[in-house]
Design an enzyme around this catalytic site. Structure first.
Site, PDB file in Angstrom:
ATOM      1  N   GLU A   1       0.822  -1.208   0.000  1.00  0.00           N
ATOM      2  CA  GLU A   1       0.000   0.000   0.000  1.00  0.00           C
ATOM      3  C   GLU A   1       0.857   1.258   0.000  1.00  0.00           C
ATOM      4  O   GLU A   1       0.564   2.217  -0.723  1.00  0.00           O
ATOM      5  CB  GLU A   1      -0.934  -0.027   1.216  1.00  0.00           C
ATOM      6  CG  GLU A   1      -2.014  -1.097   1.125  1.00  0.00           C
ATOM      7  CD  GLU A   1      -2.626  -1.445   2.472  1.00  0.00           C
ATOM      8  OE1 GLU A   1      -3.588  -2.241   2.477  1.00  0.00           O
ATOM      9  OE2 GLU A   1      -2.140  -0.949   3.516  1.00  0.00           O
TER      10      GLU A   1
ATOM     11  N   ASP B   1      -6.240  -5.664  10.451  1.00  0.00           N
ATOM     12  CA  ASP B   1      -7.334  -5.226  11.322  1.00  0.00           C
ATOM     13  C   ASP B   1      -6.901  -5.284  12.788  1.00  0.00           C
ATOM     14  O   ASP B   1      -7.229  -4.400  13.589  1.00  0.00           O
ATOM     15  CB  ASP B   1      -8.564  -6.128  11.127  1.00  0.00           C
ATOM     16  CG  ASP B   1      -9.117  -6.064   9.717  1.00  0.00           C
ATOM     17  OD1 ASP B   1      -8.851  -5.069   9.017  1.00  0.00           O
ATOM     18  OD2 ASP B   1      -9.812  -7.013   9.306  1.00  0.00           O
TER      19      ASP B   1
END
Length: 485
Positions: A207, A273
């Site tokens: 990312e 997460d």
């Protein structure tokens, strides 16, 4: 000593976090692979069972709840069966679903993973990633702002499914920061400028490479690009997650590398997460950034050792912290109070504790093999070690050959042994009653009715096991041969 005080979890019960982002339903098709298809060079998965769990931003909420925080979840789902299943999963996890709106232009995002022999074979995504309709964005913003009035932090979980548009991100960050709330972001957009002004973002290697144009393989260049981005976007911190290689915390004080906790990796799905949720928990509890990064790194190491999208639990993380605090061989030697507390933590984390005892004078292969076999009946092995005075009463004035401190230290050096406790009594009964192990192990040269503590352990639902011994291996025999020579 651990970098993080275990008391951190006591501060979380009254902290509330608003989570806004892309909601998903994670489906898992579990089966066994025995052969390859004759129709194409692909494995045939013989389906055995199906499971499902809340994914995406909903999995972030599950992680937060598992750590003990209050969570308000805001997102959208379709008017379909996927939404019904997602809401059922949230109800099971005791999460409030009032902030989940029905989108006018899309169905519920569903990711289906097919696993053969516990390994992921393929993933099938049913989703629409176009930006939300303007009317839905306005409803979502209103739902989030109404909940932020009573919140301690805002978490944006961006999976690039169209919920966290640029204008929505900017509006939420401005509102939360205006109220003095920390804003943490798990980013997916190619352009990170929408997260400007956030407290912290947690991109992974790919990312950050996509957002900066730097090669993902060049870690030094990637860290430098992350440092520049932190300043450009006015972020307090940027955390670069590196999967099995750990993470790098980039802040005004420089770069802080956290090596991954050594665990066997089964499935990395949901690890991001867990990282972002643990960062929220740490900062909400008043930890510093470095200590929080350390905590998040431990949490990630726990969840990747599970198969499927699994949230972290406070008990697991607490056990990892205490295990880390006791890292090192000598630290395995505990007094009774420390041992009681450690056994309770292991049991709270779902681990079976095995207890055995002995003199272990002149440690030999028979001892080592016995301890290895005893450990297989549970997850942790606690050894009660007769102190010198106790050994003399049992074995005679010439024993022990090795003093109690040395015997304890050698036992603690064994990977099989998790804790060693010295006791002065002739039997370990008082020790067993105070520790309350799940399994009591003794050598197979005993009968169960002869085992001290057997009745007590069985009275609280524990198990008594008789462990096979290695023949012709004993301290007495070794001493006799030495004297003969």
């Amino acid at each position: 000593m651990a970098l993080v005080p275990t008391e951190v979890f006591e501060r979380l019960a009254d902290r509330k976090v608003v989570v806004v982002g892309d909601l998903m339903l994670d489906r898992f098709l579990w089966g066994r692979v025995r052969r390859v298809s004759p129709e194409a060079p692909v494995p045939i998965v013989e389906l055995e069972r199906e499971t499902q769990s809340a994914g995406g931003a909903a999995n972030v909420a599950r992680n937060l709840s598992g750590l003990g925080l209050q969570v308000a979840l805001v997102g959208v789902a379709g008017a379909d069966s996927g939404r019904d299943l997602l809401l059922a999963e949230l109800t099971t996890a005791n999460l409030d679903s009032d902030g989940i709106l029905i989108a006018r232009d899309r169905g519920t995002t569903i990711k289906t993973r097919v696993l053969g022999n516990r390994q992921q074979m393929i993933r099938i995504d049913a989703e629409q990633a176009a930006p939300l309709a303007e009317s839905d964005r306005e409803r979502l913003l209103a739902a989030a702002i109404s909940r932020l009035a009573q919140a301690d932090a805002l978490l944006l979980s961006d999976y690039a499914k169209g919920v966290l548009t640029e204008d929505l991100c900017r509006a939420l960050i401005a509102f939360a920061r205006g109220r003095g709330l920390p804003v943490l972001v798990d980013p997916k957009a190619k352009d990170f400028s929408r997260y400007a002004g956030a407290t912290l973002i947690t991109p992974n290697r790919d990312e950050l490479a996509l957002a900066t144009g730097v090669a993902a393989q060049d870690l030094d260049a990637l860290i430098a690009a992350g440092s520049a981005m932190r300043e450009t976007l006015n972020l307090e911190s940027l955390v670069l997650t590196l999967s099995e290689q750990g993470m790098v915390l980039i802040d005004a004080d420089g770069n802080h590398r956290m090596l991954a906790t050594a665990r066997e990796v089964y499935d990395v799905s949901g690890a991001g997460d867990t990282v972002i949720a643990t960062f929220v928990a740490g900062l909400a509890a008043g930890l510093g950034r470095v200590a929080t990064a350390h905590l998040a790194n431990l949490a990630a190491g726990i969840v990747v050792s599970k198969v499927g999208t699994a949230p972290i639990r406070a008990q697991e993380l607490l056990a990892a912290l205490n295990e880390e605090a006791a890292y090192g061989q000598a630290a395995k030697i505990r007094d009774l109070e420390e041992a009681q507390a450690q056994v309770r933590r292991w049991q709270a984390a779902g681990e079976r504790v095995v207890f055995t005892n002995g003199c272990f004078d002149l440690l030999h292969v028979g001892h080592v093999t016995y301890l290895e076999r005893a450990r297989r009946y549970g997850h942790r092995l606690v050894v009660g070690l007769n102190a010198d005075a106790s050994v003399r009463r049992l074995k005679g004035p010439e024993r022990p050959l090795i003093g109690q401190e040395d015997r304890a230290r050698v036992l603690a050096a064994l990977a099989t042994v998790d804790a060693v406790i010295l006791f002065d009594q002739d039997t370990p009964l008082a020790l067993i009653e105070q520790l309350r192990p799940d399994v009591l192990a003794k050598g197979a040269d005993y009968r169960e009715e002869q085992v001290i503590g057997a009745a007590e352990v069985k009275s609280w639902g524990g198990q008594v096991v008789l462990v096979p011994l290695v023949e012709d291996r004993s301290t007495t025999g070794i001493i006799a041969r030495m004297n003969a020579n």
